[in-house]
Design an enzyme around this catalytic site. Sequence first.
Site, short mmCIF file in Angstrom:
data_model
loop_
_atom_site.label_atom_id
_atom_site.label_comp_id
_atom_site.label_asym_id
_atom_site.label_seq_id
_atom_site.Cartn_x
_atom_site.Cartn_y
_atom_site.Cartn_z
N SER A 117 -12.95 -30.49 -22.01
CA SER A 117 -12.84 -30.53 -20.55
C SER A 117 -12.56 -29.17 -19.92
CB SER A 117 -11.79 -31.56 -20.10
OG SER A 117 -12.19 -32.86 -20.51
N GLY B 138 -14.68 -34.60 -23.02
CA GLY B 138 -15.42 -35.46 -22.10
C GLY B 138 -14.54 -36.42 -21.32
N HIS C 13 -18.29 -30.65 -35.61
CA HIS C 13 -17.87 -31.16 -34.30
C HIS C 13 -17.32 -32.58 -34.45
CE1 HIS C 13 -18.00 -32.50 -30.15
NE2 HIS C 13 -18.02 -31.23 -29.82
N GLU D 121 -10.72 -28.25 -30.74
CA GLU D 121 -11.13 -29.24 -29.75
C GLU D 121 -10.36 -30.54 -29.97
OE1 GLU D 121 -15.34 -28.21 -28.16
OE2 GLU D 121 -15.55 -29.58 -29.83
N LYS E 175 -24.94 -30.61 -26.46
CA LYS E 175 -24.98 -31.91 -27.15
C LYS E 175 -26.40 -32.50 -27.03
CE LYS E 175 -20.08 -32.23 -26.40
NZ LYS E 175 -18.89 -33.04 -26.17
N ASN F 132 -22.05 -26.04 -25.44
CA ASN F 132 -22.60 -27.04 -26.36
C ASN F 132 -23.26 -28.12 -25.51
OD1 ASN F 132 -23.14 -29.03 -28.21
ND2 ASN F 132 -20.99 -29.47 -28.71
N GLU G 65 -17.73 -35.14 -32.81
CA GLU G 65 -18.71 -36.23 -32.67
C GLU G 65 -19.49 -36.43 -33.96
OE1 GLU G 65 -20.40 -34.59 -29.10
OE2 GLU G 65 -18.54 -35.10 -28.05
P1 13P Z 1 -16.42 -31.34 -22.80
O1 13P Z 1 -16.33 -29.94 -22.26
O2 13P Z 1 -17.50 -32.16 -22.14
O3 13P Z 1 -15.08 -32.02 -22.79
O4 13P Z 1 -16.88 -31.22 -24.33
C1 13P Z 1 -16.22 -30.36 -25.17
C2 13P Z 1 -16.97 -30.26 -26.44
O5 13P Z 1 -17.03 -31.20 -27.20
C3 13P Z 1 -17.66 -28.99 -26.73
O6 13P Z 1 -18.12 -28.96 -28.04
#
Ligand code: 13P
Length: 253
Positions: free
Chosen positions: A215, A175, A97, A169, A12, A10, A99
């Site tokens: 992560s 992150g 997601h 997640e 983003k 992803n 976010e």
């Molecule tokens: P990270 O791998 O940067 O922690 O992000 C995970 C994520 O949100 C994938 O959709």
Amino acid sequence: MNRKRIIAGNWKMNKVIEESLSLVNELKEAVQGINDSIEIVVSPPFTTLSVINDIIKGSNILLAAQDVFWEDKGAYTGEISPVMLKDVGCKYTIIGHSERRQYFNETNETVNKKIKAVLKNDLSVIVCVGETLEERENETTFSVIGTQIRDGLNGLGQKDMEQVVIAYEPVWAIGTGKTATPSQANEVHIFIRDTIKEMFGDEIASSITIQYGGSVNPSNITELMSESDIDGALVGGASLDSGSFIQIIRGAL
Ligand code: 13P
């Protein structure tokens, strides 16, 4: 159990066209001929879906969008429909997601509407669920995730579920460099599978792919994938570099 295993990146809100092209070209070259026990998916921003589709056509990389709206077309300024995603070559779209939930008012109800609209258009979905740090500390992880699953998948049929992938997640692991331990993640994956079993029966529950995200990197992927109920990864930061994403794919094989 012979479940489909999926490693998805992803991206983003990262990568303009030129950057996207070099990343996906490097990836394509590296994964050529890799055994097909793992499905490889990239989820770039909307602006580069089309150019990336041109490159990966005929390869073993599949395309996913990061979000979608629930109407097929109409006066919804700024939105992108499932019909458009299909047109541009997507096989999947990510929905729900954290976010989107955190910054853009995504709720279990809008997740549900989006899933139904996407399935109607013969696309598959990667539905994200996960608890915040506060929810984990308050010991409400299972009730939060149970509600996300029940409300998000409400009204779907068994046939629909064949097109559904779940990504667990934990928000506190996204992150942050803080991965859930493999057993911590697996415990939630088992809970998700049990919830799916209650809703859709044993067959769907045992065949559904449940990815872990948060992560994930080249040094933790193998251990995560060795857990009984972890069937893949949804990778954020580490998917932005072809080298580390390729190492993750290899580590999952
Ligand atoms: P990270 O791998 O940067 O922690 O992000 C995970 C994520 O949100 C994938 O959709």
